[in-house]
Motif scaffolding. Sequence first.
Motif, PDB file in Angstrom:
ATOM      1  N   HIS A  89      58.125  19.024  58.567  1.00 30.84           N
ATOM      2  CA  HIS A  89      57.790  18.896  59.987  1.00 30.84           C
ATOM      3  C   HIS A  89      56.448  18.200  60.129  1.00 30.84           C
ATOM      4  CE1 HIS A  89      57.754  19.755  64.223  1.00 30.84           C
ATOM      5  NE2 HIS A  89      58.804  20.543  64.137  1.00 30.84           N
ATOM      6  N   ALA A  90      56.486  16.942  60.519  1.00 26.19           N
ATOM      7  CA  ALA A  90      55.247  16.159  60.613  1.00 26.19           C
ATOM      8  C   ALA A  90      54.284  16.727  61.647  1.00 26.19           C
ATOM      9  CB  ALA A  90      55.576  14.707  60.948  1.00 26.19           C
ATOM     10  N   GLU A  91      54.820  17.376  62.690  1.00 24.00           N
ATOM     11  CA  GLU A  91      53.957  17.911  63.744  1.00 24.00           C
ATOM     12  C   GLU A  91      53.238  19.196  63.316  1.00 24.00           C
ATOM     13  OE1 GLU A  91      55.332  17.346  68.091  1.00 24.00           O
ATOM     14  OE2 GLU A  91      57.169  17.694  66.939  1.00 24.00           O
ATOM     15  N   TRP A  92      53.708  19.807  62.237  1.00 21.88           N
ATOM     16  CA  TRP A  92      53.102  21.060  61.786  1.00 21.88           C
ATOM     17  C   TRP A  92      52.964  21.005  60.267  1.00 21.88           C
ATOM     18  CZ3 TRP A  92      54.079  26.154  59.672  1.00 21.88           C
ATOM     19  CH2 TRP A  92      53.128  27.111  60.072  1.00 21.88           C
ATOM     20  N   PRO A  93      51.933  20.343  59.761  1.00 30.15           N
ATOM     21  CA  PRO A  93      51.799  20.057  58.325  1.00 30.15           C
ATOM     22  C   PRO A  93      51.203  21.214  57.526  1.00 30.15           C
ATOM     23  CG  PRO A  93      49.989  19.053  59.506  1.00 30.15           C
ATOM     24  CD  PRO A  93      50.862  19.713  60.554  1.00 30.15           C
ATOM     25  N   HIS A  94      51.968  22.293  57.411  1.00 33.74           N
ATOM     26  CA  HIS A  94      51.480  23.465  56.693  1.00 33.74           C
ATOM     27  C   HIS A  94      52.590  24.010  55.794  1.00 33.74           C
ATOM     28  CE1 HIS A  94      47.889  23.637  59.229  1.00 33.74           C
ATOM     29  NE2 HIS A  94      48.688  23.480  60.262  1.00 33.74           N
ATOM     30  N   ASP A  95      52.200  24.494  54.631  1.00 37.30           N
ATOM     31  CA  ASP A  95      53.139  25.153  53.726  1.00 37.30           C
ATOM     32  C   ASP A  95      53.053  26.664  53.946  1.00 37.30           C
ATOM     33  OD1 ASP A  95      53.530  22.639  52.757  1.00 37.30           O
ATOM     34  OD2 ASP A  95      52.698  23.008  50.769  1.00 37.30           O
ATOM     35  N   CYS A  96      54.207  27.306  54.089  1.00 39.01           N
ATOM     36  CA  CYS A  96      54.192  28.758  54.266  1.00 39.01           C
ATOM     37  C   CYS A  96      55.545  29.349  53.917  1.00 39.01           C
ATOM     38  CB  CYS A  96      53.806  29.140  55.696  1.00 39.01           C
ATOM     39  SG  CYS A  96      55.031  28.677  56.937  1.00 39.01           S
ATOM     40  N   ARG A  97      55.538  30.674  53.765  1.00 39.36           N
ATOM     41  CA  ARG A  97      56.767  31.445  53.591  1.00 39.36           C
ATOM     42  C   ARG A  97      56.770  32.531  54.655  1.00 39.36           C
ATOM     43  NH1 ARG A  97      56.560  35.499  48.965  1.00 39.36           N
ATOM     44  NH2 ARG A  97      55.555  36.640  50.658  1.00 39.36           N
TER      45      ARG A  97
END
Length: 267
Positions: free
Chosen positions: A114-122
């Motif tokens: 998701h380019a609008e939300w550039p974060h890695d998470c679980r």
Amino acid sequence: MAHSPIEHCTLQGAASVRLHGRDGAHCTALLYGGQVVSWCDAHGRELLYLSPQSRLDGSAAVRGGIPVVFPQFAAQGPLQRHGFVRTKHWQLEPSDGRQNDRITLVWHHTQADHAEWPHDCRVQLHVQLLDQALQLELDVKNTGTSPLPFCAALHTYLATADAASTLLHGLRTDGQAQHFAEPIDHLQFDQTQPMQLVTPQHTLRIAQEGFADAVVWNPGAGHGLGDLPPDGYRHFVCVEAAQLRPVVLAAGARWRGSQTLRALSLA
């Protein structure tokens, strides 16, 4: 061999998981959206509301049950309303055999998704049936290398025979019971004390941990929502566990928030 309390099933053709409690209660969650859509007590009485006009085919967010709001609340940001995890496909985590009285649904996100939300998470949703109670815990981990900002909520639709005859006690306002005779969209910051919902057919105790705030919502008559019957507003009230002010997680850090719904009495 003991019967497993976890059952793979379909609901209107949608891949789902059903959890059976020891007392005969059960709840059902869709893999689409990681969303609990049903909680029935030991006598088969439904305690959540699911709109009969909501499609479960993955073409739109599902109205009813307990949608997971993440990483944005409402329209307070650049993403779609209430974020995007409620329109993503989640996975059921395999049980390790030590705790088979709950199910865990998981969704992973990377910057490339998701380019609008550039974060890695679980994001995990732990669902557990307790004695006359349903408990949901939202578990967020920053799997990236930069800070992770987010808001979150469990957008709980609680069933009632008549919203206008339903009262909510314990909301941290002026000490008065909240009525639902008119439309309401109330954001309550710093809601830490338990609440009690009294409907014509049952009473529920609503408690939360980790979530700092609460939201109380009912659209009222003339709502204009295409996935809700004209009189659908009469059959639910939303009492949401929410984190309305952003949490910022450092790399590798975790955040947890839970909501517990307990049936105190049933008519």
